[in-house]
Design a protein around this motif. Structure first.
Motif, PDB file in Angstrom:
ATOM      1  N   TYR A  57      12.600  81.050  61.911  1.00 17.14           N
ATOM      2  CA  TYR A  57      12.871  80.681  60.731  1.00 17.14           C
ATOM      3  C   TYR A  57      11.831  81.344  59.634  1.00 17.14           C
ATOM      4  CZ  TYR A  57      15.859  76.707  62.027  1.00 17.14           C
ATOM      5  OH  TYR A  57      16.836  75.884  62.623  1.00 17.14           O
ATOM      6  N   GLN A  96       9.895  80.490  55.762  1.00 12.77           N
ATOM      7  CA  GLN A  96       9.793  79.445  54.704  1.00 12.77           C
ATOM      8  C   GLN A  96       8.914  80.315  53.729  1.00 12.77           C
ATOM      9  OE1 GLN A  96       7.164  76.106  55.452  1.00 12.77           O
ATOM     10  NE2 GLN A  96       8.500  74.690  54.206  1.00 12.77           N
ATOM     11  N   ALA A  97       9.581  80.664  52.606  1.00 13.55           N
ATOM     12  CA  ALA A  97       8.922  80.931  51.430  1.00 13.55           C
ATOM     13  C   ALA A  97       8.006  79.760  50.728  1.00 13.55           C
ATOM     14  CB  ALA A  97       9.780  81.634  50.367  1.00 13.55           C
ATOM     15  N   ARG A 157       9.290  76.415  49.268  1.00  8.22           N
ATOM     16  CA  ARG A 157      11.006  76.320  49.493  1.00  8.22           C
ATOM     17  C   ARG A 157      11.057  75.808  51.114  1.00  8.22           C
ATOM     18  NH1 ARG A 157      13.375  80.491  46.888  1.00  8.22           N
ATOM     19  NH2 ARG A 157      15.298  79.576  47.203  1.00  8.22           N
ATOM     20  N   GLY A 158      12.438  75.534  51.312  1.00  4.77           N
ATOM     21  CA  GLY A 158      12.766  75.120  52.638  1.00  4.77           C
ATOM     22  C   GLY A 158      12.708  76.174  53.739  1.00  4.77           C
ATOM     23  N   LEU A 159      13.519  75.752  54.811  1.00  2.00           N
ATOM     24  CA  LEU A 159      13.400  76.873  55.767  1.00  2.00           C
ATOM     25  C   LEU A 159      14.744  77.566  55.875  1.00  2.00           C
ATOM     26  CD1 LEU A 159      11.242  75.043  56.775  1.00  2.00           C
ATOM     27  CD2 LEU A 159      11.883  75.328  59.127  1.00  2.00           C
TER      28      LEU A 159
END
Lengths: 116, 112
Positions: free
Chosen positions: B36, B38-39, B42-44
């Motif tokens: 994954y 994640q920025a 943000r979410g994943l």
């Protein structure tokens, strides 16, 4: 397609009090799981609680419990007796049953602050 | 008990350089493995998942690739990093019987 929505970007709770984090989801699947994950400042994602969609009984893990309203597509997390260590980002996620596909859809998260 | 490791923990790389992030799982056999990203804030976003050695599914077209050379090893690679590849990369595993995913500690990648 599956969507998971967390409408509260930030929440705050007083230590020892109770707080509820909201999550709504939308899916066409009949067999799925819902999760709450905690991401503390270390940023490792930690599983908090898991709910199987076919079970009507709400899942509970110590101070953490969920309110699963299948018809309303709502999956909220209640934290009782909040502790300073509960401060973190909380992510709601949903996944289709059938491990080989394994795609969890995550909400954008709720940042929880705990005030001493 | 099962444990999941990721390294490096932190990485700073120049634009155009290659990338290799490694994830290994202990205490289980034939896990499903996931990468994954994640920025910030943000979410994943799921990048890749694998249900077995050499079996990789890509969820998002991008500058990255993944490989699974061994049952419990999952590698994320790039030949030439872009600025947009910066982020926090998380590896996760699950059994084939349940959908519960367990995450590693993550790698913070900064591309300059």
């Amino acid at each position: 397609a599956q969507t998971v929505t967390q409408s509260q970007p930030e929440m705050s709770v007083q230590e020892a009090e109770t707080v509820t984090l909201s999550c709504t989801y939308d899916t066409s699947e009949s067999d799925y799981y819902l999760f709450w994950y905690k991401q503390p400042p270390s940023r490792q994602m930690i599983l908090v609680i898991r709910q199987e969609a076919y079970k009507q009984q709400n899942a509970t893990e110590n101070r953490f419990s969920v309110n699963f309203q299948k018809a309303a597509k709502s999956f909220s997390l209640k934290i009782s007796d909040s502790q300073l260590g509960d401060a973190a980002m909380y992510f709601c996620a949903g996944g289709r049953n059938g491990g080989s596909q394994g795609n969890l859809i995550f909400g954008k998260g709720t940042k929880l602050s705990v005030k001493p | 008990s099962q444990t999941i490791h990721q390294w490096p923990a932190t990485l700073v790389q120049p634009v155009g350089s290659p990338l290799s992030l490694e994830c290994t799982v202990e205490g289980t056999s034939n896990p499903n493995l996931y990468w994954y990203r994640q920025a910030a804030g943000r979410g994943l976003q799921l990048l890749f998942y694998s249900v077995g050695i050499g079996q990789i599914s890509s969820e998002v077209p991008q500058n990255l690739s993944a490989s699974r050379p061994q049952d419990r090893q999952f590698i994320l690679s790039s030949k030439k990093l872009l600025l947009s590849d910066s982020g926090f990369y998380l590896c996760a595993w699950s059994t084939t019987r349940t959908d519960t995913q367990y995450f590693g500690p993550g790698t913070r990648l900064t591309v300059l």
